[in-house]
Enzyme design. Structure first.
Site, PDB file in Angstrom:
ATOM      1  N   ARG A 114      48.975  49.553  37.368  1.00 14.97           N
ATOM      2  CA  ARG A 114      47.991  48.691  36.706  1.00 14.97           C
ATOM      3  C   ARG A 114      47.666  49.304  35.346  1.00 14.97           C
ATOM      4  O   ARG A 114      48.119  50.398  35.035  1.00 14.97           O
ATOM      5  CB  ARG A 114      46.731  48.546  37.560  1.00 14.97           C
ATOM      6  CG  ARG A 114      45.968  49.846  37.714  1.00 14.97           C
ATOM      7  CD  ARG A 114      44.692  49.635  38.520  1.00 14.97           C
ATOM      8  NE  ARG A 114      43.843  50.812  38.409  1.00 14.97           N
ATOM      9  CZ  ARG A 114      42.764  51.031  39.136  1.00 14.97           C
ATOM     10  NH1 ARG A 114      42.393  50.160  40.055  1.00 14.97           N
ATOM     11  NH2 ARG A 114      42.045  52.114  38.964  1.00 14.97           N
ATOM     12  N   ASN A 152      38.741  45.934  33.165  1.00 17.91           N
ATOM     13  CA  ASN A 152      38.255  46.899  34.150  1.00 17.91           C
ATOM     14  C   ASN A 152      38.564  48.303  33.676  1.00 17.91           C
ATOM     15  O   ASN A 152      39.723  48.632  33.427  1.00 17.91           O
ATOM     16  CB  ASN A 152      38.954  46.657  35.501  1.00 17.91           C
ATOM     17  CG  ASN A 152      38.328  47.448  36.623  1.00 17.91           C
ATOM     18  OD1 ASN A 152      37.159  47.234  36.958  1.00 17.91           O
ATOM     19  ND2 ASN A 152      39.077  48.373  37.194  1.00 17.91           N
ATOM     20  N   GLU A 153      37.538  49.102  33.528  1.00  9.79           N
ATOM     21  CA  GLU A 153      37.709  50.517  33.161  1.00  9.79           C
ATOM     22  C   GLU A 153      38.753  50.694  32.050  1.00  9.79           C
ATOM     23  O   GLU A 153      39.801  51.307  32.243  1.00  9.79           O
ATOM     24  CB  GLU A 153      38.106  51.350  34.384  1.00  9.79           C
ATOM     25  CG  GLU A 153      37.005  51.467  35.410  1.00  9.79           C
ATOM     26  CD  GLU A 153      37.335  52.455  36.523  1.00  9.79           C
ATOM     27  OE1 GLU A 153      38.518  52.715  36.758  1.00  9.79           O
ATOM     28  OE2 GLU A 153      36.398  52.959  37.145  1.00  9.79           O
ATOM     29  N   GLU A 305      30.581  50.059  40.638  1.00 11.33           N
ATOM     30  CA  GLU A 305      31.456  50.520  41.719  1.00 11.33           C
ATOM     31  C   GLU A 305      30.986  51.865  42.236  1.00 11.33           C
ATOM     32  O   GLU A 305      30.640  52.760  41.452  1.00 11.33           O
ATOM     33  CB  GLU A 305      32.888  50.733  41.214  1.00 11.33           C
ATOM     34  CG  GLU A 305      33.657  49.511  40.867  1.00 11.33           C
ATOM     35  CD  GLU A 305      35.082  49.889  40.427  1.00 11.33           C
ATOM     36  OE1 GLU A 305      35.562  50.976  40.790  1.00 11.33           O
ATOM     37  OE2 GLU A 305      35.688  49.095  39.705  1.00 11.33           O
ATOM     38  N   TRP A 313      41.912  59.253  45.798  1.00 11.61           N
ATOM     39  CA  TRP A 313      42.592  59.801  44.617  1.00 11.61           C
ATOM     40  C   TRP A 313      42.261  61.267  44.357  1.00 11.61           C
ATOM     41  O   TRP A 313      42.675  61.821  43.353  1.00 11.61           O
ATOM     42  CB  TRP A 313      42.300  58.942  43.388  1.00 11.61           C
ATOM     43  CG  TRP A 313      40.905  58.427  43.264  1.00 11.61           C
ATOM     44  CD1 TRP A 313      40.463  57.168  43.592  1.00 11.61           C
ATOM     45  CD2 TRP A 313      39.753  59.137  42.783  1.00 11.61           C
ATOM     46  NE1 TRP A 313      39.113  57.049  43.346  1.00 11.61           N
ATOM     47  CE2 TRP A 313      38.653  58.241  42.847  1.00 11.61           C
ATOM     48  CE3 TRP A 313      39.534  60.424  42.309  1.00 11.61           C
ATOM     49  CZ2 TRP A 313      37.362  58.595  42.460  1.00 11.61           C
ATOM     50  CZ3 TRP A 313      38.249  60.782  41.922  1.00 11.61           C
ATOM     51  CH2 TRP A 313      37.184  59.873  41.993  1.00 11.61           C
TER      52      TRP A 313
HETATM   53  C1  GAL Z   1      38.049  52.381  39.975  1.00 12.55           C
HETATM   54  C2  GAL Z   1      38.679  51.023  39.790  1.00 12.55           C
HETATM   55  C3  GAL Z   1      38.819  50.270  41.085  1.00 12.55           C
HETATM   56  C4  GAL Z   1      39.352  51.162  42.159  1.00 12.55           C
HETATM   57  C5  GAL Z   1      38.465  52.356  42.297  1.00 12.55           C
HETATM   58  C6  GAL Z   1      38.879  53.311  43.365  1.00 12.55           C
HETATM   59  O1  GAL Z   1      38.516  53.241  39.012  1.00 12.55           O
HETATM   60  O2  GAL Z   1      37.950  50.269  38.871  1.00 12.55           O
HETATM   61  O3  GAL Z   1      39.659  49.178  40.881  1.00 12.55           O
HETATM   62  O4  GAL Z   1      40.646  51.556  41.823  1.00 12.55           O
HETATM   63  O5  GAL Z   1      38.441  53.064  41.092  1.00 12.55           O
HETATM   64  O6  GAL Z   1      38.029  54.438  43.403  1.00 12.55           O
END
Ligand code: GAL
Length: 656
Positions: A114, A152-153, A305, A313
């Site tokens: 992405r 997004n970000e 979020e 991650w």
């Molecule tokens: C953010 C992102 C989300 C998802 C999330 C996972 O960086 O905007 O789509 O990937 O992290 O922690």
């Protein structure tokens, strides 16, 4: 301008990213039932839906989104509608490879993940604008629409050819002439003088250290280009829905965006926050981001979020123990959030994030995660009316500037042990543990509302910023500065004397002879404490200095580690945590700043938002807190007086 309150209307927004295109439509009905059950009142749709909405160039498939918008509306759930432009469909890269970004080594970032878009690509921008326009036109009047979420970000750097052209354009606008650029970048060193604009490239992989001002300008350029992408889409949706607020979600303290400039372009400031559940200082690093986000928003903000459980991650990804999700969510509300949202509603079964938690985990409705989410939803509903829209007042500002971070982080610096975010964290921690409320501010902001201004590290300071600091102290303010402040001007040219002369005078520093960085784990003995990371060989102006805490032993024996002239303090090392805390508590007290709740134990966070006092126990053991007056706990509806015991991860939301 529309605001967050236009969407919240007295409720705390609760919900998250909802990516239902992963599921058959029967699941959507179940989702809606469970959302209602959990008190969800807001979902973000469409963040990664571009390929679904436009499966082939120019084709539109909106039927599924129409049904979802209707379904959400029918269940009383508002929709934060995203433009899907952070993850272009594979056809865009295939048909137009120039839309794909390149890294500093010239490697293409292909589709298949992405965020594979070049901010400078005219073709990308064209397609992004078209899908944004189509969405805005279709849903402008939909009753479920409550906010726009752009992209997004934003986070892609691009070193490719089209970015090179855009970079040159940006540099021409900034410098006008090549001579001015050569002078600002100091290209006389290492034979880098440019004789034509075409010779200027992004700072691609080079044999040895890249020119630091070149790199600094490239970071500024990247932030500006991404911002252009954002404002282009924002302007499109605004044309259709001037009354609907627009946001884009920041990453906490992410290096690539000048957050002060960006937040000015948003109606709602929102952030994504993922502290590590195992980090003993996770709550403090979250508090820092929350304080910064609130300061960018000048008021209530949106937690766009967070994770209900583990992320996927980190090297090892830990779940949140029982109660932690509630505690950290209420912490965000305490520090000004009017929205508590997650990535994502239902945990994925496929794709790269299937081991990342959701509000509804693989364990389903009976799982602990969902049960805790449900309890939280009910509690947020209980306190929403009392807290939304209210502000936090602080007498302290911590100064932060992305430009100073970018410049200070250059490859040729004296110590890679000095990491700007860590230094910022250490100073914020000292104030946080002392229960002192803090805002953040840009060094050129009006600081007159603050009794104390703290500069953890501003390696680069403009003349305007320096004048601002001097005027602030002259007008009666108290200033504390850490090391590496005012070293460079805005082109990263070292100021003469190694530190701005006016600042040296302010702190009674006659000569800054040498910087003495410390190795990892090394400490510098000072009177009463140990310094870490850094030390300095300073000769003070003996006649002007009012107080000195000296280094003890070693090369710097007897020289000042800390010096004060009047209301200005300079700290040439990073005192170990308890010492920095004690020092700042003393300085704050001297400046007339009082803690939120005097005597609150360490590990309990006390925040006053409007009239409401939040007490948060970040420990696993119960603690007792003394309360001066009687309060009503909005969570339990009980009256509390005298002593209050907070259980493991316990929270009280108290109204006088
Ligand atoms: C953010 C992102 C989300 C998802 C999330 C996972 O960086 O905007 O789509 O990937 O992290 O922690």
């Amino acid at each position: 301008m529309p605001q967050l309150s236009d969407t919240t209307r007295g409720r705390i927004l609760f919900g998250g990213d909802y990516n239902p295109e992963q599921w058959p439509e029967e699941t959507w009905t179940e989702d809606a039932r469970l959302m209602r059950d959990a008190g969800v009142n807001s979902v973000t749709l469409g963040v990664f839906s571009w390929a679904r909405l436009e499966p082939e160039p120019g084709e539109r498939e909106f039927g599924w989104l129409d049904r979802l918008m209707d379904l959400m509306h029918g269940n009383g759930i508002g929709v934060v509608l995203a433009t899907p432009t952070s993850s272009p469909p594979p056809w865009l890269g295939r048909l137009h490879p120039e839309t794909l970004p390149r890294d500093a080594d010239g490697r293409i970032e292909w589709w298949g993940g992405r965020q594979h878009f070049s901010h400078s690509s005219a073709v990308y921008r064209h397609h992004a604008a078209a899908i944004t326009e189509a969405l805005a036109a279709r849903y402008a009047d939909h009753p479920a629409l409550t906010m726009w979420h752009i992209n997004n970000e934003y986070c892609t750097f691009d070193y490719g050819d089209e970015a090179a052209v855009a970079f040159r354009r940006w540099l021409r606008a900034k410098y006008g002439t090549l001579d001015a650029l050569n002078s600002a970048w100091g290209t006389a060193f290492w034979s880098q003088g440019y004789d034509t604009w075409d010779g200027v490239l992004p700072p691609r992989h080079a044999h040895y250290l890249n020119n630091p001002t070149h790199v600094l300008d490239f970071k500024r350029f990247t932030s500006d280009m991404l911002l252009e992408c954002y404002t282009a889409e924002r302007d499109i949706v605004r044309r259709y829905t001037p009354h609907i607020p627009v946001t884009t979600n920041f990453m906490p303290l992410w290096v690539g965006q000048d957050g002060w400039r960006w937040s000015e372009e948003e109606d709602v400031v929102s952030v994504d926050l993922y502290p590590d559940p195992r980090d003993p200082l996770g709550a403090q690093s979250a508090a820092l981001v929350q304080d910064l986000t609130r300061s960018q928003a000048h008021g209530p903000w949106m937690l766009m979020e967070q994770a209900a459980g583990p992320v996927n991650w980190r090297g090892v990804n830990h779940p949140k123990p029982r109660g932690l999700n509630r505690l950290w969510s209420l912490q965000a509300v305490a520090r000004g959030a009017d929205a508590v949202c997650y990535f994502q509603w239902r945990q994925s079964r496929q794709g790269a994030e299937k081991f990342h938690s959701g509000m509804l985990s693989h364990a389903g409705e009976r799982g602990r995660t969902f049960q805790e989410v449900k309890q939280l939803g009910a509690e947020l509903a209980r306190i929403g009316e009392e807290v939304t829209g209210s502000h936090i007042t602080s007498d302290i500002a911590i100064l932060h500037d992305w430009n100073a971070w970018w410049a200070g982080a250059q490859d040729g610096r004296l110590s890679t042990e000095v990491e700007y975010p860590e230094v910022l964290r250490a100073w914020h921690r000292a104030l946080w543990e002392s229960h002192l409320a803090t805002d953040f501010a840009h060094p050129e902001h009006d600081l007159s509302a603050y009794k104390l201004v703290v500069v953890p590290q501003l390696y680069l300071l403009t003349d305007t910023a320096i004048d601002n600091l001097l005027a602030y102290v002259r007008a009666g303010g108290t200033l504390v500065s850490g090391f590496l402040a005012g070293i460079a001007d805005e082109d990263d040219r070292v100021r003469s004397g190694g530190m701005d002369a006016r600042l040296r005078e302010l702190f009674a520093i006659r000569t800054l002879h040498e910087w003495w960085p410390l190795d990892a784990g090394e400490t510098a003995e000072c009177e009463g404490f140990r310094g870490t990371l850094w030390s300095e060989e300073i000769e003070p102006e003996d006649d002007n200095v009012d107080e000195v805490i000296p280094y003890k032993g070693g090369e710097l024996d007897g020289l000042p580690a800390v010096l004060r002239r009047g209301r200005s303090w300079y700290v040439s090392t990073l005192p170990e945590p308890h010492a920095l805390r004690a020092l700042l508590a003393r300085v704050a007290d001297g400046a007339g700043v009082r803690p939120v709740l005097a005597g609150a134990p360490l590990g309990v966070e006390a925040v006053r938002r409007g009239e409401v006092l939040f007490l948060l126990n970040h420990g696993r053991e119960p603690v007792t807190v003394e309360l001066p007056d009687a309060h009503r706990d909005l969570l339990t509806d009980e009256t509390v007086e005298g002593e209050l015991t907070l259980g493991r991860y316990g929270v009280a939301v108290l109204r006088p």
